[in-house]
Design a protein around this motif. Structure first.
Motif, PDB file in Angstrom:
ATOM      1  N   PHE A 120      -3.929 -10.335   3.818  1.00 54.84           N
ATOM      2  CA  PHE A 120      -4.189 -11.659   4.092  1.00 54.84           C
ATOM      3  C   PHE A 120      -3.231 -12.182   5.227  1.00 54.84           C
ATOM      4  CE2 PHE A 120      -2.295 -16.073   3.150  1.00 54.84           C
ATOM      5  CZ  PHE A 120      -3.571 -16.726   3.407  1.00 54.84           C
ATOM      6  N   ALA A 121      -2.006 -11.896   5.417  1.00 59.16           N
ATOM      7  CA  ALA A 121      -0.972 -12.177   6.576  1.00 59.16           C
ATOM      8  C   ALA A 121      -1.735 -11.447   7.724  1.00 59.16           C
ATOM      9  CB  ALA A 121       0.444 -11.827   6.190  1.00 59.16           C
ATOM     10  N   LEU A 122      -2.125 -10.330   7.764  1.00 59.18           N
ATOM     11  CA  LEU A 122      -2.604  -9.722   8.947  1.00 59.18           C
ATOM     12  C   LEU A 122      -3.656 -10.205   9.533  1.00 59.18           C
ATOM     13  CD1 LEU A 122      -2.322  -6.036   8.034  1.00 59.18           C
ATOM     14  CD2 LEU A 122      -1.309  -7.033   9.952  1.00 59.18           C
ATOM     15  N   ASN A 123      -4.752 -11.109   8.743  1.00 59.75           N
ATOM     16  CA  ASN A 123      -5.823 -11.395   8.988  1.00 59.75           C
ATOM     17  C   ASN A 123      -5.727 -13.064   9.355  1.00 59.75           C
ATOM     18  OD1 ASN A 123      -7.350  -9.157   8.962  1.00 59.75           O
ATOM     19  ND2 ASN A 123      -7.833  -9.463   6.769  1.00 59.75           N
ATOM     20  N   HIS A 124      -4.845 -13.794   8.816  1.00 60.26           N
ATOM     21  CA  HIS A 124      -4.518 -15.356   8.836  1.00 60.26           C
ATOM     22  C   HIS A 124      -2.793 -15.518   9.162  1.00 60.26           C
ATOM     23  CE1 HIS A 124      -8.490 -15.739   7.241  1.00 60.26           C
ATOM     24  NE2 HIS A 124      -8.118 -14.731   6.530  1.00 60.26           N
ATOM     25  N   PRO A 125      -2.387 -14.819  10.325  1.00 63.83           N
ATOM     26  CA  PRO A 125      -0.893 -15.177  10.345  1.00 63.83           C
ATOM     27  C   PRO A 125      -0.646 -16.669  10.452  1.00 63.83           C
ATOM     28  CG  PRO A 125      -1.964 -14.373  12.417  1.00 63.83           C
ATOM     29  CD  PRO A 125      -2.974 -14.306  11.241  1.00 63.83           C
ATOM     30  N   ASP A 126      -1.361 -17.404  10.945  1.00 62.90           N
ATOM     31  CA  ASP A 126      -0.835 -18.895  11.003  1.00 62.90           C
ATOM     32  C   ASP A 126      -0.755 -19.667   9.820  1.00 62.90           C
ATOM     33  OD1 ASP A 126      -3.802 -18.308  10.694  1.00 62.90           O
ATOM     34  OD2 ASP A 126      -4.180 -20.517  11.076  1.00 62.90           O
ATOM     35  N   ASN A 172       7.700   0.319   6.220  1.00 59.90           N
ATOM     36  CA  ASN A 172       8.719  -0.251   7.004  1.00 59.90           C
ATOM     37  C   ASN A 172       8.671   0.411   8.348  1.00 59.90           C
ATOM     38  OD1 ASN A 172      11.404  -1.595   7.412  1.00 59.90           O
ATOM     39  ND2 ASN A 172      11.999   0.701   7.544  1.00 59.90           N
ATOM     40  N   SER A 173       8.434   1.660   8.527  1.00 56.54           N
ATOM     41  CA  SER A 173       8.534   2.385   9.810  1.00 56.54           C
ATOM     42  C   SER A 173       7.231   1.878  10.824  1.00 56.54           C
ATOM     43  CB  SER A 173       8.114   3.968   9.690  1.00 56.54           C
ATOM     44  OG  SER A 173       6.947   4.296   9.323  1.00 56.54           O
ATOM     45  N   LYS A 174       6.264   1.163  10.229  1.00 62.06           N
ATOM     46  CA  LYS A 174       5.030   0.626  10.777  1.00 62.06           C
ATOM     47  C   LYS A 174       5.082  -0.864  11.204  1.00 62.06           C
ATOM     48  CE  LYS A 174       2.054   4.162   8.613  1.00 62.06           C
ATOM     49  NZ  LYS A 174       1.015   4.538   7.791  1.00 62.06           N
ATOM     50  N   LEU A 175       6.145  -1.401  11.088  1.00 61.05           N
ATOM     51  CA  LEU A 175       6.371  -2.838  11.160  1.00 61.05           C
ATOM     52  C   LEU A 175       7.437  -3.078  12.224  1.00 61.05           C
ATOM     53  CD1 LEU A 175       6.069  -4.225   7.472  1.00 61.05           C
ATOM     54  CD2 LEU A 175       4.323  -4.027   8.941  1.00 61.05           C
ATOM     55  N   ASP A 176       7.437  -4.298  12.755  1.00 62.55           N
ATOM     56  CA  ASP A 176       8.040  -4.842  13.701  1.00 62.55           C
ATOM     57  C   ASP A 176       9.688  -4.940  13.081  1.00 62.55           C
ATOM     58  OD1 ASP A 176       9.732  -6.192  15.745  1.00 62.55           O
ATOM     59  OD2 ASP A 176       8.193  -7.753  16.105  1.00 62.55           O
ATOM     60  N   PRO A 177      10.728  -3.999  13.758  1.00 63.54           N
ATOM     61  CA  PRO A 177      11.834  -4.032  13.104  1.00 63.54           C
ATOM     62  C   PRO A 177      12.746  -5.274  13.285  1.00 63.54           C
ATOM     63  CG  PRO A 177      11.766  -2.619  15.212  1.00 63.54           C
ATOM     64  CD  PRO A 177      10.533  -3.027  14.888  1.00 63.54           C
ATOM     65  N   THR A 178      12.358  -6.018  14.264  1.00 65.45           N
ATOM     66  CA  THR A 178      12.999  -7.448  14.474  1.00 65.45           C
ATOM     67  C   THR A 178      12.614  -8.502  13.337  1.00 65.45           C
ATOM     68  OG1 THR A 178      11.343  -8.623  15.796  1.00 65.45           O
ATOM     69  CG2 THR A 178      13.108  -6.968  16.765  1.00 65.45           C
ATOM     70  N   LEU A 225      -3.880  -0.424   5.593  1.00 69.42           N
ATOM     71  CA  LEU A 225      -3.568  -1.561   6.413  1.00 69.42           C
ATOM     72  C   LEU A 225      -3.815  -1.484   7.792  1.00 69.42           C
ATOM     73  CD1 LEU A 225      -0.401  -2.879   4.486  1.00 69.42           C
ATOM     74  CD2 LEU A 225      -2.852  -3.860   4.542  1.00 69.42           C
ATOM     75  N   GLU A 226      -3.514  -0.304   8.230  1.00 67.14           N
ATOM     76  CA  GLU A 226      -3.652  -0.128   9.799  1.00 67.14           C
ATOM     77  C   GLU A 226      -2.764  -1.033  10.468  1.00 67.14           C
ATOM     78  OE1 GLU A 226      -7.867  -0.631  10.492  1.00 67.14           O
ATOM     79  OE2 GLU A 226      -8.329   1.377   9.535  1.00 67.14           O
ATOM     80  N   ARG A 263      -1.559  -4.178  16.132  1.00 64.97           N
ATOM     81  CA  ARG A 263      -1.721  -4.923  14.837  1.00 64.97           C
ATOM     82  C   ARG A 263      -0.429  -4.763  13.849  1.00 64.97           C
ATOM     83  NH1 ARG A 263      -5.876  -6.962  11.941  1.00 64.97           N
ATOM     84  NH2 ARG A 263      -5.983  -6.510   9.424  1.00 64.97           N
ATOM     85  N   THR A 264       0.088  -5.736  13.621  1.00 61.73           N
ATOM     86  CA  THR A 264       1.287  -5.962  12.802  1.00 61.73           C
ATOM     87  C   THR A 264       1.584  -7.246  12.136  1.00 61.73           C
ATOM     88  OG1 THR A 264       3.747  -5.187  12.619  1.00 61.73           O
ATOM     89  CG2 THR A 264       2.958  -6.504  14.424  1.00 61.73           C
TER      90      THR A 264
END
Length: 350
Positions: free
Chosen positions: A126-132, A256-262, A218-219, A232-233
């Motif tokens: 849901f967050a990937l498709n609707h980040p706002d 965790n390794s696939k997401l933005d570390p910040t 999740l890609e 895409r993250t």
């Protein structure tokens, strides 16, 4: 902004394109604050998955400020009738796309997602498709990967040879020595077994489990300086939570390794037994991911750290396979109850 919420009933069935979902609202939405949106795991509902958490004293400050909207997948609420034979149970992707209808129904503008297992996957999608619409995420025991061939075969065999309560217990507690688990934690196992048989519609649970087992990956892709600027993250602050003895350790470390570390923190909880939630046990939380201001300067070291972490997780997994036991829900409750951790990763809402 004042029109972002409306008067609602505390408990409603919300109609979506993929069937009705049962929702429970607690608290009153405020225009300037997000709402906590929860989604449960397979074999559970909002009560069995989240009641221990929200009834804990450490959560009082948070729920005093933030309303909570519990979402239950079609047919997963207590006393649910068997879904019609012609009803096609929604996929994980479709369940995630049912959530905008829930937000619209209650007039919610922004949420902080709290999900466990299958619910964590749905909220991440849901967050990937609707980040706002998402201010932050707390994802417990998330598996971002599709089920592999061997896992798929094993799931089918398990479905043929095990009762649904046994299958749910395996999903929640991991593939452990059942006899040892029953002897060590028989009361807890009995509680979950009774919950599935006495309060859940087993036919509906089977469909939800099948949907989860058929999930796609999740890609997501970690942003790298000089790399794909449109990677895409997850865009929001995200807290990943897993127990040291959980079979989900490798999957969560991989996520965790696939997401933005910040924007991402990995939190591992030491769990020596399936003990009830206690304030003392919450103090044993420890963060495995350091925050940093530069992706480019940290990417190499984080990659090596991920490799080492994954190797440790695999070694730990092999060494404890026959004896580990976990409370899928209790890990969630204990980890997430630390209000200071939540506020730091969820826009300091409290």
């Amino acid at each position: 902004a004042d029109n972002c919420w409306r008067i609602y009933k505390p408990e409603e069935h919300v109609e979506t394109h993929y069937g009705n979902v049962h929702c429970i609202m607690t608290g009153t939405p405020k225009a300037n604050l997000p709402v906590v949106l929860t989604f449960h795991d397979v074999g559970l509902n909002h009560k069995s998955c989240f009641d221990t958490l929200f009834n804990h004293e450490d959560m009082r400050e948070i729920i005093r400020h933030l309303p909570v909207c519990h979402v239950e997948a079609p047919g997963q609420h207590e006393g649910a009738k068997t879904l019609h034979a012609e009803y096609s149970y929604p996929s994980m992707d479709q369940l995630s796309e049912a959530l905008p209808a829930v937000l619209k129904h209650f007039g919610l503008c922004r949420v902080i997602g709290l999900g466990v297992g299958a619910g964590a996957y749905i909220l991440a999608k849901f967050a990937l498709n609707h980040p706002d619409l998402v201010d932050g995420l707390v994802l417990i025991n998330i598996n971002p990967s599709a089920e592999g061939l061997m896992d798929s075969v094993a799931s089918k065999i398990t479905g043929w040879t095990h009762t649904l309560p046994d299958t749910v217990i395996t999903h929640l507690f991991g593939k452990v020595s059942c006899q040892d688990e029953i002897e060590t934690n028989h009361d807890l196992i009995a509680t979950y077994r009774h919950h599935v048989t006495a309060t859940m519609n087993e036919s509906n649970v089977t469909q939800f489990l099948r949907s989860y087992n058929n999930r796609t990956a999740l890609e997501v892709e970690r942003p790298v300086a000089g790399g794909n600027i449109n990677a895409r993250t997850l865009k929001c602050s995200t807290l990943l939570v897993v127990g040291d003895n959980s079979p989900a350790v490798e999957a969560v470390v991989d996520c965790n390794s696939k997401l933005d570390p910040t924007k991402t923190t990995l939190l591992k909880k030491h769990l020596s037994s399936l003990s009830p939630v206690s304030s003392a046990s919450m103090t044993r939380l420890r963060s495995r991911t350091a925050s940093g201001s530069s992706v480019s300067s940290m990417d190499g070291s984080r990659s090596r750290a991920h490799t080492n972490e994954l190797q440790r997780a695999r070694t730990h997994s092999r060494g404890t396979e026959e004896k580990r036991g976990r409370s899928h829900t209790d890990v969630s409750m204990e980890c997430i109850s630390n209000s200071s951790q939540i506020t730091s990763k969820s826009t300091q809402v409290s």
